[in-house]
Design an enzyme around this catalytic site. Sequence first.
Site, PDB file in Angstrom:
ATOM      1  N   GLU A  97       0.805  -1.226   0.000  1.00  0.00           N
ATOM      2  CA  GLU A  97       0.000   0.000   0.000  1.00  0.00           C
ATOM      3  C   GLU A  97       0.839   1.278   0.000  1.00  0.00           C
ATOM      4  O   GLU A  97       0.681   2.133   0.862  1.00  0.00           O
ATOM      5  CB  GLU A  97      -0.927   0.019   1.222  1.00  0.00           C
ATOM      6  CG  GLU A  97      -1.946  -1.097   1.201  1.00  0.00           C
ATOM      7  CD  GLU A  97      -2.952  -0.989   2.333  1.00  0.00           C
ATOM      8  OE1 GLU A  97      -4.138  -0.793   2.032  1.00  0.00           O
ATOM      9  OE2 GLU A  97      -2.554  -1.087   3.503  1.00  0.00           O
TER      10      GLU A  97
HETATM   11  C1  ACM Z   1      -1.917  -5.297   4.184  1.00  0.00           C
HETATM   12  O1  ACM Z   1      -2.982  -5.733   4.656  1.00  0.00           O
HETATM   13  N1  ACM Z   1      -1.833  -4.026   3.823  1.00  0.00           N
HETATM   14  C2  ACM Z   1      -0.756  -6.141   4.011  1.00  0.00           C
END
Ligand code: ACM
Length: 685
Positions: free
Chosen positions: A314
């Site tokens: 992310e």
């Molecule tokens: C995640 O859940 N961002 C690895």
Amino acid sequence: MKTLQVMTGLILFFLASFVVAQSQPQLNLMPMPASVQQGTGQLAINQSFAIVVTGGHDAALDGAVQRFVDQLSRQTGIPFRPKPGAAPALQVHADQGLQPVQKLDEDESYELTVADSGAKITAPTTLGVLRGLQTFLQLVQITPTGFAAPVVTIKDQPRFPWRGMLIDVSRHFIPIDVLKRNIDGMAAVKMNVLHWHLSDDQGFRVESKKFPKLTEMGSDNMFYTQDQIREFIAYAHERGIRVLPEFDMPGHSRSWFLGYPELSSGAGPYTLEGGGIDPIMDPTRESTYKFLEKFIAEMAKLFPDPYFHIGGDEVDGKQWDANPKIQEFIKAHGMKNNQDLQAYFNQRLEKIVAKNHKTMVGWDEILHPDLPKTVIVQSWRGQASLAAAAKQGYRGLLSYGYYLDLMWPAARHYAVDPMSMTTTDGAADLTPQERSLILGGESCQWAEWVTPENIDSHIWPRNAVIAERLWSPQEVKDVASMYRRMNAVSYQLESLGLTHNSARAHMLQRMAGNSDISALRVLADVVEPVKEYNRWDDAKGPIDFHSPLTRMIDAVSPESDTARRFSELVQSFVQGGCKDRAAEEQIRSYLTTWRDNDAKLHPLLEQSSILQEDVPLSQNLSALGEAGLEALDYIDRGQTAPDSWKTQQMAVIDQAKTRQADMFLMVTAPVQQLVEASAGQAQHN
Ligand code: ACM
């Protein structure tokens, strides 16, 4: 003549299976071993129970035997006092001791035989004995003649070598004692990796001697000292569990920048609470790599595991987009976009990790052909990325489908297999060689909505089901058997010191300000928290991670056992033409309790600021009870419920389906089933 022989054979067969069924108890093993052969008879567990270790033994084995005796004593309540010189009840033998640093492919197999005269565990390694001792503990049951282990021969080994659980300690700090009891739980269900998510935007949790401001400014003074970490790793190691550290980079890293703003891609200043765009590391400055060289060298020494997780998930590129120097760097190096920049960062990072004799692990966003094939990819966004990684020659771990924080029922996690057979999103079209690259998986407990008080109840007992998926043969997938065994193991886990059930009672008492929580329990037992990321998405404004998590949603189980049982009961009653009187009586008993509960509970809800938000939930449950009872009355009278009545009840049901205080009533659908059955024709008798 032939027919007669077959018939006699069949009768004998049925008689034999009846005798066997009578004499063989159901085993409450989770994970289910690879091979189990039950016999008849049992080994009594009494005060003189003694263990002997034959062959070589190391300190790890001696410690394991002592812990086994302590746990057996807790489970049975028997203070063991073996007589000197008496024949041992359990013999334990390992060919080799525990490796100083546990390896990914270390042999965990064992054989366990229980006869009525004594039991034996043999294994190539101490690690196998650890697993076998846990199986023995799960075999012990109360019987009409006392505690006993049934006669059985078990040959067992794991399906996957990597069976982990991630615990996020950044969003909410989770102290070492809480982690230790979860290690005990993991060991009980034969998981072998604790993935420690040690840094994120909201907190940096590891003391660094080289960079002390990481915790001085980035932890709210909630972090682990290096001594604590070493002691914890030793604790896990003794129990056959590796500790994989994760330092999430270049995103999810705001906490680093309070002390070291020069690592970030923006100007700061930063706070743990955040706000504005998510800050991320600056991969274009050499000083960033100088920092990471020193930092990773320090952490690589502190954490002995051969693997090192760098996060990589992310990455919100807004800070990169907003920084002209970074955009300049991207162009000057012939890169196309932010993904290329992250790949460049990962390559630099991988070299640093490798220099420290570690193998890099990262979330599936790191997948890029420029990375060496030694890297391990952890799939969280879908099963397809696991297959894609394997196709490209990377080893992989599955976490998609194993997120405990999404509040799924155990059965849904149980159905997720790392070797899923659907071609669109799984491993079906992988060659055997590619399939062998799938190492296993990890459950994940992200900590936005948990505290040390309620984290156990978010992990257990559902985590045991994921542990089984990763240990047991793929064919072990009967859901009814899973729930029966999960609930049995749940009690055993509490005797290890986990608090998934006991904490719930404390929390309900706090809300009620009263020790009589029977009416509150009736309500709490039929609700579940909202699912997926809905609590997060629907929270008003940014989440304050320092605010108390003491509401009903924080105490209730992610999966309501009562609702599941009630749904099954109603389903079989309706499918059987509404004729089963015993089932109807049980259904009435539930419905009556719910109908009458609001009158008892309402005064309690009104006088507690924490419980006031649950008033509509309690009223809705009462109305559901009433609707279900009226439906049964129509069914009993052999009448078709009139349309006007059905319309009214459907309005009640629609109201009860609405989200209240971030929870759902889970008995709405079966009550609707009763209402519909009473208004239809089929069940008339
Ligand atoms: C995640 O859940 N961002 C690895």
